[in-house]
Scaffold this motif. Structure first.
Motif, PDB file in Angstrom:
ATOM      1  N   ARG A   5       0.841  -1.208   0.000  1.00 37.95           N
ATOM      2  CA  ARG A   5       0.000   0.000   0.000  1.00 37.95           C
ATOM      3  C   ARG A   5       0.867   1.246   0.000  1.00 37.95           C
ATOM      4  NH1 ARG A   5      -5.354  -0.636   1.592  1.00 37.95           N
ATOM      5  NH2 ARG A   5      -5.439   1.459   0.752  1.00 37.95           N
ATOM      6  N   LYS A   6       0.358   2.268  -0.687  1.00 40.69           N
ATOM      7  CA  LYS A   6       1.031   3.570  -0.652  1.00 40.69           C
ATOM      8  C   LYS A   6       0.671   4.255   0.662  1.00 40.69           C
ATOM      9  CE  LYS A   6       0.905   4.792  -5.510  1.00 40.69           C
ATOM     10  NZ  LYS A   6       0.061   5.554  -6.435  1.00 40.69           N
ATOM     11  N   VAL A   7       1.677   4.721   1.356  1.00 37.25           N
ATOM     12  CA  VAL A   7       1.440   5.326   2.669  1.00 37.25           C
ATOM     13  C   VAL A   7       2.023   6.737   2.686  1.00 37.25           C
ATOM     14  CG1 VAL A   7       1.828   5.102   5.159  1.00 37.25           C
ATOM     15  CG2 VAL A   7       1.610   3.045   3.758  1.00 37.25           C
ATOM     16  N   VAL A   8       1.292   7.672   3.232  1.00 33.49           N
ATOM     17  CA  VAL A   8       1.866   8.995   3.460  1.00 33.49           C
ATOM     18  C   VAL A   8       1.789   9.312   4.953  1.00 33.49           C
ATOM     19  CG1 VAL A   8      -0.258  10.141   2.670  1.00 33.49           C
ATOM     20  CG2 VAL A   8       1.806  11.471   2.905  1.00 33.49           C
ATOM     21  N   ILE A   9       2.952   9.589   5.508  1.00 37.19           N
ATOM     22  CA  ILE A   9       3.033   9.902   6.936  1.00 37.19           C
ATOM     23  C   ILE A   9       3.203  11.407   7.083  1.00 37.19           C
ATOM     24  CG2 ILE A   9       4.270   9.459   9.081  1.00 37.19           C
ATOM     25  CD1 ILE A   9       3.900   6.786   8.271  1.00 37.19           C
ATOM     26  N   VAL A  10       2.452  11.978   7.994  1.00 38.21           N
ATOM     27  CA  VAL A  10       2.547  13.414   8.238  1.00 38.21           C
ATOM     28  C   VAL A  10       3.269  13.636   9.570  1.00 38.21           C
ATOM     29  CG1 VAL A  10       1.239  15.561   8.401  1.00 38.21           C
ATOM     30  CG2 VAL A  10       0.310  13.659   7.058  1.00 38.21           C
ATOM     31  N   ASP A  11       4.473  14.190   9.475  1.00 43.22           N
ATOM     32  CA  ASP A  11       5.241  14.495  10.689  1.00 43.22           C
ATOM     33  C   ASP A  11       4.889  15.922  11.094  1.00 43.22           C
ATOM     34  OD1 ASP A  11       7.034  14.417  12.760  1.00 43.22           O
ATOM     35  OD2 ASP A  11       8.838  14.461  11.515  1.00 43.22           O
ATOM     36  N   THR A  12       4.515  16.100  12.327  1.00 45.33           N
ATOM     37  CA  THR A  12       4.069  17.424  12.774  1.00 45.33           C
ATOM     38  C   THR A  12       5.056  18.014  13.778  1.00 45.33           C
ATOM     39  OG1 THR A  12       2.811  16.532  14.619  1.00 45.33           O
ATOM     40  CG2 THR A  12       1.644  16.737  12.524  1.00 45.33           C
ATOM     41  N   PRO A  13       5.088  19.342  13.884  1.00 42.39           N
ATOM     42  CA  PRO A  13       5.942  19.936  14.909  1.00 42.39           C
ATOM     43  C   PRO A  13       5.392  19.572  16.285  1.00 42.39           C
ATOM     44  CG  PRO A  13       4.706  21.644  13.735  1.00 42.39           C
ATOM     45  CD  PRO A  13       4.320  20.327  13.138  1.00 42.39           C
ATOM     46  N   GLY A  14       6.278  19.317  17.222  1.00 46.01           N
ATOM     47  CA  GLY A  14       5.826  18.931  18.553  1.00 46.01           C
ATOM     48  C   GLY A  14       5.058  20.030  19.246  1.00 46.01           C
TER      49      GLY A  14
ATOM     50  N   THR B 194       3.610  29.079  19.988  1.00 40.94           N
ATOM     51  CA  THR B 194       2.724  28.673  21.074  1.00 40.94           C
ATOM     52  C   THR B 194       1.988  27.398  20.662  1.00 40.94           C
ATOM     53  OG1 THR B 194       0.859  29.885  20.172  1.00 40.94           O
ATOM     54  CG2 THR B 194       2.315  31.089  21.669  1.00 40.94           C
ATOM     55  N   ASN B 195       1.391  26.765  21.632  1.00 40.82           N
ATOM     56  CA  ASN B 195       0.595  25.574  21.327  1.00 40.82           C
ATOM     57  C   ASN B 195      -0.507  25.879  20.338  1.00 40.82           C
ATOM     58  OD1 ASN B 195       1.874  23.626  22.837  1.00 40.82           O
ATOM     59  ND2 ASN B 195       0.838  24.252  24.708  1.00 40.82           N
ATOM     60  N   THR B 196      -1.086  27.067  20.490  1.00 40.81           N
ATOM     61  CA  THR B 196      -2.178  27.464  19.602  1.00 40.81           C
ATOM     62  C   THR B 196      -1.669  27.588  18.176  1.00 40.81           C
ATOM     63  OG1 THR B 196      -2.815  28.787  21.470  1.00 40.81           O
ATOM     64  CG2 THR B 196      -4.166  29.001  19.508  1.00 40.81           C
ATOM     65  N   ASN B 197      -0.432  28.178  18.036  1.00 44.28           N
ATOM     66  CA  ASN B 197       0.187  28.274  16.709  1.00 44.28           C
ATOM     67  C   ASN B 197       0.322  26.924  16.061  1.00 44.28           C
ATOM     68  OD1 ASN B 197       0.689  30.933  16.455  1.00 44.28           O
ATOM     69  ND2 ASN B 197       2.762  30.866  17.278  1.00 44.28           N
TER      70      ASN B 197
ATOM     71  N   THR C 255      -1.466  25.574  12.751  1.00 43.26           N
ATOM     72  CA  THR C 255      -0.679  25.123  11.600  1.00 43.26           C
ATOM     73  C   THR C 255      -1.131  23.737  11.156  1.00 43.26           C
ATOM     74  OG1 THR C 255       1.191  26.287  12.574  1.00 43.26           O
ATOM     75  CG2 THR C 255       1.697  24.799  10.764  1.00 43.26           C
ATOM     76  N   ILE C 256      -1.273  22.850  12.122  1.00 40.53           N
ATOM     77  CA  ILE C 256      -1.668  21.479  11.789  1.00 40.53           C
ATOM     78  C   ILE C 256      -3.070  21.463  11.170  1.00 40.53           C
ATOM     79  CG2 ILE C 256      -2.148  19.168  12.733  1.00 40.53           C
ATOM     80  CD1 ILE C 256      -0.043  19.735  14.890  1.00 40.53           C
ATOM     81  N   THR C 257      -3.984  22.194  11.786  1.00 42.14           N
ATOM     82  CA  THR C 257      -5.359  22.223  11.292  1.00 42.14           C
ATOM     83  C   THR C 257      -5.436  22.787   9.877  1.00 42.14           C
ATOM     84  OG1 THR C 257      -6.036  22.614  13.558  1.00 42.14           O
ATOM     85  CG2 THR C 257      -7.707  22.914  11.884  1.00 42.14           C
TER      86      THR C 257
END
Ligand SMILES: Nc1nc2c(ncn2[C@@H]2O[C@H](COP(=O)(O)OP(=O)(O)OP(=O)(O)O)[C@@H](O)[C@H]2O)c(=O)[nH]1
Ligand SMILES: [Mg+2]
Length: 206
Positions: free
Chosen positions: A57-66, A75-78, A82-84
């Motif tokens: 299967r083709k997989v795409v992983i999204v690495d996000t900033p911690g 900030t956490n809100t930032n 960004t993720i949203t």
């Protein structure tokens, strides 16, 4: 789901919990930046595409900033915004998220304010309906003795991550091996995709 569809997996968790290391092992992609300093390493959302040798299967992983990013001005809100925004742009068309992996260091001695704040952010971003697509992946097992690790894991399930458990989240341990990480992927492949719909105005549902 059609075997042509890409499997989308989003990886989240506090900074330094081992997100990039997990992705690196799983995909064999050495371009994923892993932190060796006290600063947060992943500042941008990064996509890593690969083909799972087991399922083809083709997989795409999204690495996000911690979350609780250590760079000044972030900030956490930032991070959440960004993720949203990213998920909205990339995946609000026909693409669905298959799995959300939330990393937590089992070596952390306390589940303090920051950890519970981050978990809350994750849960709001994910949405209660999608808890069944969550893998709570504990890391740093090499830094605790078995008994302590087991006790903390039980405490996470019974207390801090109780609602994730009740919503059908799956607990797994990261053992720093490629085989171990492939088990996470294998589990996600058994799940139906989420019915995610992100709202720009109200990212904090759930
Ligand atoms: N001892 C131990 N170290 C680990 C483990 N997983 C990751 N690390 C180390 O922890 C550090 C941080 O790992 P990263 O993979 O960069 O963490 P991250 O979650 O991507 O961090 P950000 O990108 O800053 O959010 C690196 O030095 C890793 O080698 C683990 O299970 N045990
Ligand atoms: Mg990272």
């Amino acid at each position: 789901m059609s075997s042509q569809e890409e499997i989308v997996i989003v990886v989240m968790g506090s900074t330094g919990t081992g997100k990039s290391s997990f992705i690196n092992l799983l995909t064999g992609d050495n371009t994923v930046k892993i932190g060796n300093t006290l600063n947060s390493e992943t500042s941008e959302i990064q996509l890593i595409r690969f083909i799972d040798p087991a399922s083809r299967r083709k997989v795409v992983i999204v690495d996000t900033p911690g979350f609780d990013d250590s760079r000044s001005g972030v900030t956490n809100t930032n991070v959440l915004t960004t993720i949203t925004e990213f998920l909205l742009e990339e995946y609000d068309k026909d693409r669905k998220i298959n799995g959300l992996v939330y990393l937590h260091r089992i070596s952390d001695t306390r589940f303090g304010g920051q950890a519970s704040h981050n978990l809350k952010l994750f849960k709001s971003l994910c949405g209660r309906d999608n808890f069944k697509n969550v893998v709570a992946l504990t890391t740093f097992w090499d830094r605790v003795d078995d008994e302590t690790g087991r006790r903390r894991e039980a405490e996470l399930k019974a207390k801090f991550m109780k609602d994730l458990v009740e919503g059908g989240a799956h607990f797994m341990r990261h053992d720093r091996s490629m085989e171990g990480d492939r088990k996470v992927l294998k589990h996600i492949l058994t799940l139906a995709s989420t019915n995610h719909s992100y709202s720009r105005r109200d990212p904090c549902r759930g």
